[in-house]
Design a protein around this motif. Structure first.
Motif, short mmCIF file in Angstrom:
data_model
loop_
_atom_site.label_atom_id
_atom_site.label_comp_id
_atom_site.label_asym_id
_atom_site.label_seq_id
_atom_site.Cartn_x
_atom_site.Cartn_y
_atom_site.Cartn_z
N ASN A 171 2.00 -10.92 10.64
CA ASN A 171 2.27 -11.38 9.28
C ASN A 171 3.33 -10.48 8.66
O ASN A 171 3.13 -9.26 8.56
CB ASN A 171 1.00 -11.32 8.42
N GLN A 172 4.42 -11.07 8.22
CA GLN A 172 5.46 -10.30 7.54
C GLN A 172 5.17 -10.28 6.04
O GLN A 172 4.86 -11.31 5.44
CB GLN A 172 6.84 -10.91 7.79
N PHE A 173 5.26 -9.10 5.45
CA PHE A 173 4.98 -8.95 4.01
C PHE A 173 6.17 -9.42 3.19
O PHE A 173 7.29 -8.95 3.38
CB PHE A 173 4.67 -7.48 3.70
N LYS A 174 5.93 -10.37 2.30
CA LYS A 174 6.95 -10.82 1.36
C LYS A 174 6.61 -10.35 -0.04
O LYS A 174 7.40 -9.71 -0.70
CB LYS A 174 7.09 -12.35 1.39
N ASN A 175 5.42 -10.69 -0.49
CA ASN A 175 4.88 -10.13 -1.74
C ASN A 175 3.37 -10.19 -1.65
O ASN A 175 2.81 -10.60 -0.63
CB ASN A 175 5.43 -10.88 -2.97
N ALA A 176 2.70 -9.78 -2.73
CA ALA A 176 1.24 -9.68 -2.68
C ALA A 176 0.57 -11.01 -2.40
O ALA A 176 -0.53 -11.05 -1.84
CB ALA A 176 0.72 -9.10 -4.00
N ALA A 177 1.22 -12.11 -2.77
CA ALA A 177 0.60 -13.42 -2.61
C ALA A 177 1.14 -14.21 -1.43
O ALA A 177 0.61 -15.27 -1.11
CB ALA A 177 0.78 -14.25 -3.89
N THR A 178 2.17 -13.69 -0.77
CA THR A 178 2.82 -14.46 0.30
C THR A 178 2.98 -13.62 1.55
O THR A 178 3.53 -12.51 1.50
CB THR A 178 4.22 -14.96 -0.15
N GLN A 179 2.48 -14.15 2.66
CA GLN A 179 2.66 -13.53 3.97
C GLN A 179 3.21 -14.60 4.91
O GLN A 179 2.72 -15.72 4.93
CB GLN A 179 1.34 -12.96 4.53
N ILE A 180 4.22 -14.23 5.69
CA ILE A 180 4.89 -15.18 6.57
C ILE A 180 4.56 -14.81 8.02
O ILE A 180 4.80 -13.67 8.43
CB ILE A 180 6.41 -15.16 6.35
N VAL A 181 4.02 -15.75 8.78
CA VAL A 181 3.71 -15.50 10.19
C VAL A 181 5.02 -15.52 10.99
O VAL A 181 5.75 -16.51 10.97
CB VAL A 181 2.73 -16.54 10.74
N ILE A 182 5.30 -14.41 11.66
CA ILE A 182 6.55 -14.24 12.39
C ILE A 182 6.26 -14.09 13.89
O ILE A 182 5.31 -13.41 14.28
CB ILE A 182 7.30 -12.99 11.89
N THR A 183 7.09 -14.72 14.70
CA THR A 183 7.06 -14.54 16.16
C THR A 183 8.39 -13.92 16.59
O THR A 183 9.44 -14.53 16.37
CB THR A 183 6.84 -15.87 16.90
N GLU A 184 8.32 -12.72 17.16
CA GLU A 184 9.53 -12.02 17.58
C GLU A 184 9.48 -11.74 19.07
O GLU A 184 8.42 -11.40 19.60
CB GLU A 184 9.69 -10.69 16.82
N GLN A 185 10.63 -11.84 19.71
CA GLN A 185 10.73 -11.47 21.13
C GLN A 185 10.92 -9.96 21.22
O GLN A 185 11.83 -9.40 20.63
CB GLN A 185 11.87 -12.21 21.81
N PHE A 186 10.03 -9.31 21.95
CA PHE A 186 10.09 -7.86 22.12
C PHE A 186 10.92 -7.49 23.34
O PHE A 186 11.86 -6.70 23.25
CB PHE A 186 8.65 -7.32 22.24
N LEU A 187 10.59 -8.06 24.46
CA LEU A 187 11.33 -7.84 25.71
C LEU A 187 11.33 -9.14 26.52
O LEU A 187 10.35 -9.89 26.47
CB LEU A 187 10.68 -6.71 26.53
N PRO A 188 12.40 -9.44 27.25
CA PRO A 188 13.65 -8.67 27.32
C PRO A 188 14.46 -8.81 26.05
O PRO A 188 14.25 -9.73 25.26
CB PRO A 188 14.37 -9.31 28.50
N LEU A 189 15.39 -7.86 25.84
CA LEU A 189 16.25 -7.94 24.67
C LEU A 189 17.12 -9.18 24.76
O LEU A 189 17.76 -9.41 25.78
CB LEU A 189 17.12 -6.68 24.56
N ALA A 190 17.12 -9.95 23.68
CA ALA A 190 17.93 -11.17 23.67
C ALA A 190 19.40 -10.79 23.58
O ALA A 190 19.76 -9.85 22.88
CB ALA A 190 17.53 -12.04 22.48
N PRO A 191 20.27 -11.51 24.26
CA PRO A 191 21.70 -11.22 24.18
C PRO A 191 22.21 -11.43 22.76
O PRO A 191 21.76 -12.33 22.05
CB PRO A 191 22.33 -12.22 25.16
N VAL A 192 23.12 -10.59 22.36
CA VAL A 192 23.65 -10.65 20.99
C VAL A 192 24.74 -11.70 20.92
O VAL A 192 25.71 -11.68 21.68
CB VAL A 192 24.23 -9.28 20.57
N ALA A 193 24.55 -12.64 19.99
CA ALA A 193 25.56 -13.69 19.78
C ALA A 193 26.36 -13.35 18.53
O ALA A 193 25.81 -13.20 17.45
CB ALA A 193 24.88 -15.05 19.62
#
Length: 286
Positions: A171-193
């Motif tokens: 859950n990413q913190f936005k404010n006290a009333a809002t949390q956003i569920v985030i999915t991030e790739q940890f590995l492998p590192l994604a190529p930079v575009a």
């Protein structure tokens, strides 16, 4: 209609519950301020580190990241689910668990395991998925060193070939009333575009750019995981404060309704007693 004693007991019970939820709200509000300051102060550093890593690595060959950027055929996936150790936080834990299950189901025919950070996620996910480890003690002493040790474990699992891909759900913190569920790739590192041509003529790199990138990547991974845990920690207190605030309001409303019901029942009881007395007096006269 319930008798007066039952209504009095319910009023007492609701009042006790209201005191507990109000106290939990104040505790979470105090902890939220500290957690919010921590994640707010950390984000610029994490973003700048990522920007620096991307700027340098974009001028190198695609395989400059070495073992951290190796793209393998995805057969084994590890999902890091970050929840909390305690409940009473609304849909905070439920949203992460739901997203983790959906992500696991999306890898059809693949081996998908769970690495839990937080007791609530571990307790639920182990019933339907394979949980290989649980690091709920990290919230007892949330420091960079403790989270970095977890990042080292995850990195070693990828480098050794135990898993071909590692993702983080939190859950990413936005404010006290809002949390956003985030999915991030940890590995492998994604190529930079990037669409912008990056020139290396303005800087002198010492040591070489390759060495700088290979030094920054482990630090960047540890920082990424630490930011995710910190985000989740702040979001947890925000969600709990909001949930306890709503619970306190609901308890207050219920208590007021019970008091009104109690007064009506008491008034009806008094009226019945008066009618009985008057009826008895009239019967004696007759």
């Amino acid at each position: 209609m319930a008798n007066l004693k039952e209504i009095r007991n319910r009023i007492s019970s609701v009042s006790s519950t209201m005191q507990i939820t109000s106290a939990m709200k104040m505790v979470s509000a105090a902890k939220l301020k500290k957690a919010q300051d921590a994640i707010t102060a950390m984000r610029p550093y994490a973003e700048k580190l990522t920007e620096l890593l991307q700027s340098v690595s974009a001028t190198l060959d695609g395989d400059a990241g070495g073992q951290y950027t190796t793209q393998r055929e995805i057969n084994k996936v590890l999902i890091v689910a970050i929840t909390s150790n305690r409940g009473l936080a609304g849909a905070f834990n439920t949203n992460v668990i739901k997203q983790t299950k959906e992500l696991a189901d999306s890898y059809v025919g693949k081996q998908v395991d769970i690495f839990a950070i937080g007791k609530k996620g571990n307790d639920v996910l182990r019933k339907t998925n394979t949980v290989i480890d649980n690091k709920n003690e990290v919230f007892d002493n949330l420091t960079f060193e403790n989270v970095a040790a977890i990042a080292d474990v995850l990195t070693e699992k990828f480098i050794s070939g135990a898993y071909d891909k590692i993702e983080i759900v939190y859950n990413q913190f936005k404010n006290a009333a809002t949390q956003i569920v985030i999915t991030e790739q940890f590995l492998p590192l994604a190529p930079v575009a990037t669409d912008k041509p990056i020139s290396g003529g303005d800087y002198i790199f010492e040591p070489s750019k390759e060495e700088i990138v290979l030094t920054l990547i482990p630090k960047s991974l540890k920082t990424q995981l630490y930011k995710s845990v910190r985000d989740s920690f702040a979001a947890e207190h925000g969600a709990r404060m909001t949930a306890m605030h709503k619970a306190t309001d609901n308890a207050t409303e219920l208590r007021n309704q019970l008091k009104l019901t109690y007064n009506k029942a008491r008034q009806a009881a008094i009226t019945n007693e008066i009618l009985e007395i008057v009826g008895g007096a009239e019967a004696l006269k007759g």
